[in-house]
Design an enzyme around this catalytic site. Structure first.
Site, PDB file in Angstrom:
ATOM      1  N   HIS A   1       0.869  -1.084  -0.104  1.00  0.00           N
ATOM      2  CA  HIS A   1       0.014   0.024   0.001  1.00  0.00           C
ATOM      3  C   HIS A   1       0.888   1.255  -0.021  1.00  0.00           C
ATOM      4  CE1 HIS A   1      -2.319  -2.983   2.332  1.00  0.00           C
ATOM      5  NE2 HIS A   1      -3.470  -2.447   1.825  1.00  0.00           N
TER       6      HIS A   1
ATOM      7  N   HIS B   1     -10.721 -14.129   3.847  1.00  0.00           N
ATOM      8  CA  HIS B   1     -12.019 -13.428   3.528  1.00  0.00           C
ATOM      9  C   HIS B   1     -13.253 -14.400   3.053  1.00  0.00           C
ATOM     10  CE1 HIS B   1      -9.594  -9.413   2.705  1.00  0.00           C
ATOM     11  NE2 HIS B   1      -9.434  -9.859   3.748  1.00  0.00           N
TER      12      HIS B   1
ATOM     13  N   ASP C   1       2.323   1.981   3.163  1.00  0.00           N
ATOM     14  CA  ASP C   1       3.435   0.989   3.913  1.00  0.00           C
ATOM     15  C   ASP C   1       4.739   1.531   3.377  1.00  0.00           C
ATOM     16  OD1 ASP C   1       0.953  -0.490   4.312  1.00  0.00           O
ATOM     17  OD2 ASP C   1       1.423  -1.749   2.372  1.00  0.00           O
TER      18      ASP C   1
ATOM     19  N   ASP D   1     -10.655 -11.015  11.081  1.00  0.00           N
ATOM     20  CA  ASP D   1      -9.694 -11.419   9.991  1.00  0.00           C
ATOM     21  C   ASP D   1      -8.282 -11.874  10.831  1.00  0.00           C
ATOM     22  OD1 ASP D   1      -8.698 -11.365   7.374  1.00  0.00           O
ATOM     23  OD2 ASP D   1      -8.893  -9.430   7.179  1.00  0.00           O
TER      24      ASP D   1
ATOM     25  N   ASP E   1      -4.479 -14.133  -2.253  1.00  0.00           N
ATOM     26  CA  ASP E   1      -3.948 -13.711  -0.986  1.00  0.00           C
ATOM     27  C   ASP E   1      -3.953 -14.876  -0.115  1.00  0.00           C
ATOM     28  OD1 ASP E   1      -3.219 -11.322  -1.617  1.00  0.00           O
ATOM     29  OD2 ASP E   1      -4.853 -10.015  -0.218  1.00  0.00           O
TER      30      ASP E   1
ATOM     31  N   GLU F   1      -8.804 -13.617  -1.118  1.00  0.00           N
ATOM     32  CA  GLU F   1      -8.023 -14.079  -0.065  1.00  0.00           C
ATOM     33  C   GLU F   1      -8.869 -15.037   0.865  1.00  0.00           C
ATOM     34  OE1 GLU F   1      -6.865 -10.998   2.724  1.00  0.00           O
ATOM     35  OE2 GLU F   1      -7.356 -11.955   4.240  1.00  0.00           O
TER      36      GLU F   1
ATOM     37  N   ASP G   1      -5.745 -13.350   9.676  1.00  0.00           N
ATOM     38  CA  ASP G   1      -4.562 -13.270   8.657  1.00  0.00           C
ATOM     39  C   ASP G   1      -3.368 -14.221   9.049  1.00  0.00           C
ATOM     40  OD1 ASP G   1      -5.929 -11.577   7.010  1.00  0.00           O
ATOM     41  OD2 ASP G   1      -4.592  -9.904   7.579  1.00  0.00           O
TER      42      ASP G   1
ATOM     43  N   ASP H   1      -0.482 -12.459   2.736  1.00  0.00           N
ATOM     44  CA  ASP H   1      -1.165 -11.493   3.395  1.00  0.00           C
ATOM     45  C   ASP H   1      -1.601 -11.942   4.791  1.00  0.00           C
ATOM     46  OD1 ASP H   1      -2.629  -9.335   4.368  1.00  0.00           O
ATOM     47  OD2 ASP H   1      -4.154  -9.144   2.884  1.00  0.00           O
TER      48      ASP H   1
ATOM     49  N   GLU I   1     -10.995  -7.042  -4.555  1.00  0.00           N
ATOM     50  CA  GLU I   1     -10.643  -8.270  -3.352  1.00  0.00           C
ATOM     51  C   GLU I   1     -11.619  -8.146  -2.430  1.00  0.00           C
ATOM     52  OE1 GLU I   1      -6.624  -7.549  -1.119  1.00  0.00           O
ATOM     53  OE2 GLU I   1      -7.722  -8.771   0.478  1.00  0.00           O
TER      54      GLU I   1
HETATM   55  C1  XLS Z   1      -7.710  -6.337   4.462  1.00  0.00           C
HETATM   56  C2  XLS Z   1      -7.265  -6.906   3.196  1.00  0.00           C
HETATM   57  C3  XLS Z   1      -6.175  -5.873   2.800  1.00  0.00           C
HETATM   58  C4  XLS Z   1      -5.762  -5.663   1.090  1.00  0.00           C
HETATM   59  C5  XLS Z   1      -5.170  -4.911   0.632  1.00  0.00           C
HETATM   60  O1  XLS Z   1      -8.389  -7.323   5.059  1.00  0.00           O
HETATM   61  O2  XLS Z   1      -6.731  -8.043   3.181  1.00  0.00           O
HETATM   62  O3  XLS Z   1      -4.873  -5.985   3.354  1.00  0.00           O
HETATM   63  O4  XLS Z   1      -5.248  -7.094   1.026  1.00  0.00           O
HETATM   64  O5  XLS Z   1      -5.617  -3.680   1.007  1.00  0.00           O
HETATM   65 CA    CA Z   2      -5.860  -9.168   1.545  1.00  0.00          CA
HETATM   66 CA    CA Z   3      -7.236 -10.431   5.702  1.00  0.00          CA
END
Ligand code: XLS
Ligand code: CA
Ligand code: CA
Length: 438
Positions: A101, A271, A104, A307, A296, A268, A309, A338, A232
């Site tokens: 991003h 998600h 980042d 989430d 992702d 992802e 991750d 991710d 996404e």
């Molecule tokens: C957040 C998302 C984010 C996207 C990019 O939940 O996964 O990280 O991948 O903005």
């Molecule tokens: Ca993501």
């Molecule tokens: Ca995520």
């Protein structure tokens, strides 16, 4: 230049029996599977935000991991130290891509012109490193959800000024994506949703989101961006109702607004879980619509509703994912981790071990998915299951040339149709276990 991860070696493939924590057990970049090298099947990417920025801070406590990399946080020096750390990290793991991003890469400055100047400087530095190492950019994106200005959304905001700010961030993020040769550009609609209909004009908000995407396509193409735009999907968190709920919703939205030629989906795993789907379901829905763009690669937790991750360790799910990818003929994007280490896994060593876990999990998934393809029993079964359509009338149905009258005519001759054949789910699942563990 002094190494940041000086005590960690370059990670090599040492085979399934290796007990060296700094080795791949299954990811063997050069191994050929179904005619392609593993590294070509699995273009892995590092996520700048989790790996180089997130320090373990959560809603209840401070960070646990030092991500200063020897520099003062929120400075240009720190932004460059993250570049050094990121490239050393990717080189040691043999990761060929990264995703980012805008925020980042550099800390947001007092105004967008200054932020953009910082972005120019840091992306110049990244480009130098890319040229020196051969590492590439998978995709870029603009963070249009963290800053307070986006509290009511970016494309879906009620403020024209905020809408303009979002446009400016996208424009710059596209400039940098093109400069770094990125293969894709992502829209994750972090705040594109609503909390209550009592204050929300959904139709207006959705039109504005689509139009921001139209402008992004127009601008991106005008500066030479040839890659894919991605949506996404995510159903909730941070917003209660998010507009890009899941793959099917996002595909419908893209088609309704004429954006489906330029956009694909970035799916992802976590998600999908939040949407009440399997990862595989989301991949299949995208693939059959010709919109499976990028992945992702992470994992959620079925006991938690948010989430998380996590780094993927579930080989069964990774196998299902790789089977979908093989069936789709591969993806044009890549596999972006991710994912973040758990808060108490707070050392640099943990960062490496987490990526080894994720890369080995997907390598195993690929190996096992290829075995399922080569075994052939599942494909044969599915083909046979629809064999009743392999007759002249069935062909008419397949070709969309049948009429209700002729179908009803056949029904009238049948009396009661015989029950369809068994779905044999348990038998098929036992084949998968045999392939995975036999
Ligand atoms: C957040 C998302 C984010 C996207 C990019 O939940 O996964 O990280 O991948 O903005
Ligand atoms: Ca993501
Ligand atoms: Ca995520």
């Amino acid at each position: 230049m002094k190494e940041i991860f000086g005590n960690i070696p370059a990670i090599e493939f040492k085979g399934a029996k290796s007990r060296d924590p700094y080795s791949f057990k299954f990811y063997d970049a050069e191994r050929v599977i179904l005619g392609k090298k593993m590294k070509e099947h699995l273009p892995f990417a590092m996520a700048w935000w989790h790996n180089l920025c997130a320090d373990g801070k959560d809603m209840f406590g401070n960070g646990t991991t030092d991500k200063s990399f020897g520099a003062k946080p929120m400075t240009l020096e720190h932004a460059k130290a993250k570049v050094d750390a990121g490239f050393e990290f990717m080189q040691k793991l043999g990761i060929e891509y990264f995703c980012w991003h805008d925020v980042d890469l550099v800390p947001e400055a007092a105004n967008i012109n200054e932020t953009n100047r910082l972005l120019d400087e840091v992306s110049d530095y990244i480009l130098q490193k890319m040229n020196a190492t051969g590492i590439k950019c998978l995709w870029g994106t603009a963070n249009m959800f963290s800053n307070a200005r986006y509290m009511n959304g970016a494309g879906s905001t009620n403020s024209l000024d905020v809408y303009c700010f979002a446009a400016a961030q996208i424009k710059k993020a596209l400039d940098i994506t093109v400069k770094l040769g990125g293969k894709g550009y992502v829209f994750w609609g972090g705040r594109e949703g609503y909390e209550t209909l009592w204050n929300t004009d959904v139709a207006f908000e959705q039109e504005n989101i689509a139009d921001l995407m139209r402008m992004a396509v127009e601008y991106g193409r005008s500066i030479g961006f040839k890659g894919d735009f991605y949506i996404e999907p995510k159903p909730k968190e941070p917003m209660k109702h998010q507009y890009d709920f899941d793959a099917a919703t996002a595909i419908g939205f893209l088609k309704a607004h004429g954006l489906d030629k330029d956009f694909k989906l970035n799916i992802e795993a976590n998600h999908a879980t939040l949407a009440g789907h399997t990862f595989r379901h989301e991949l299949r829905i995208s693939a059959i619509n010709g919109m499976l763009g990028s992945i992702d690669a992470n994992q959620g937790d079925f006991l938690l509703g948010w989430d998380t991750d996590e780094f993927p360790y579930d080989v069964y799910t990774a196998t299902e994912c790789m089977l979908e990818v093989l069936k789709a003929g591969g993806i044009t994007g890549g596999f972006n981790f991710d994912a973040k280490t758990r808060r108490p896994s707070n050392t640099y060593a943990d960062m490496f071990k987490a990526y080894i876990l994720g890369m080995d999990t997907f390598a195993l998934g690929l190996i096992k998915a290829a075995e399922i393809v080569e075994d052939g029993r599942i494909d044969e079964f599915i083909k046979r299951r629809y064999a009743s359509f392999d007759c002249p009338l069935g062909k008419k149905v397949r070709d969309k040339k049948s009429t209700l009258t002729e179908l009803a005519e056949r029904a009238s001759k049948l009396g009661a149709p015989a029950l369809p054949e068994s779905g044999e789910q348990e038998y098929l699942q036992s084949i998968i276990n045999q392939i995975l563990f036999g």
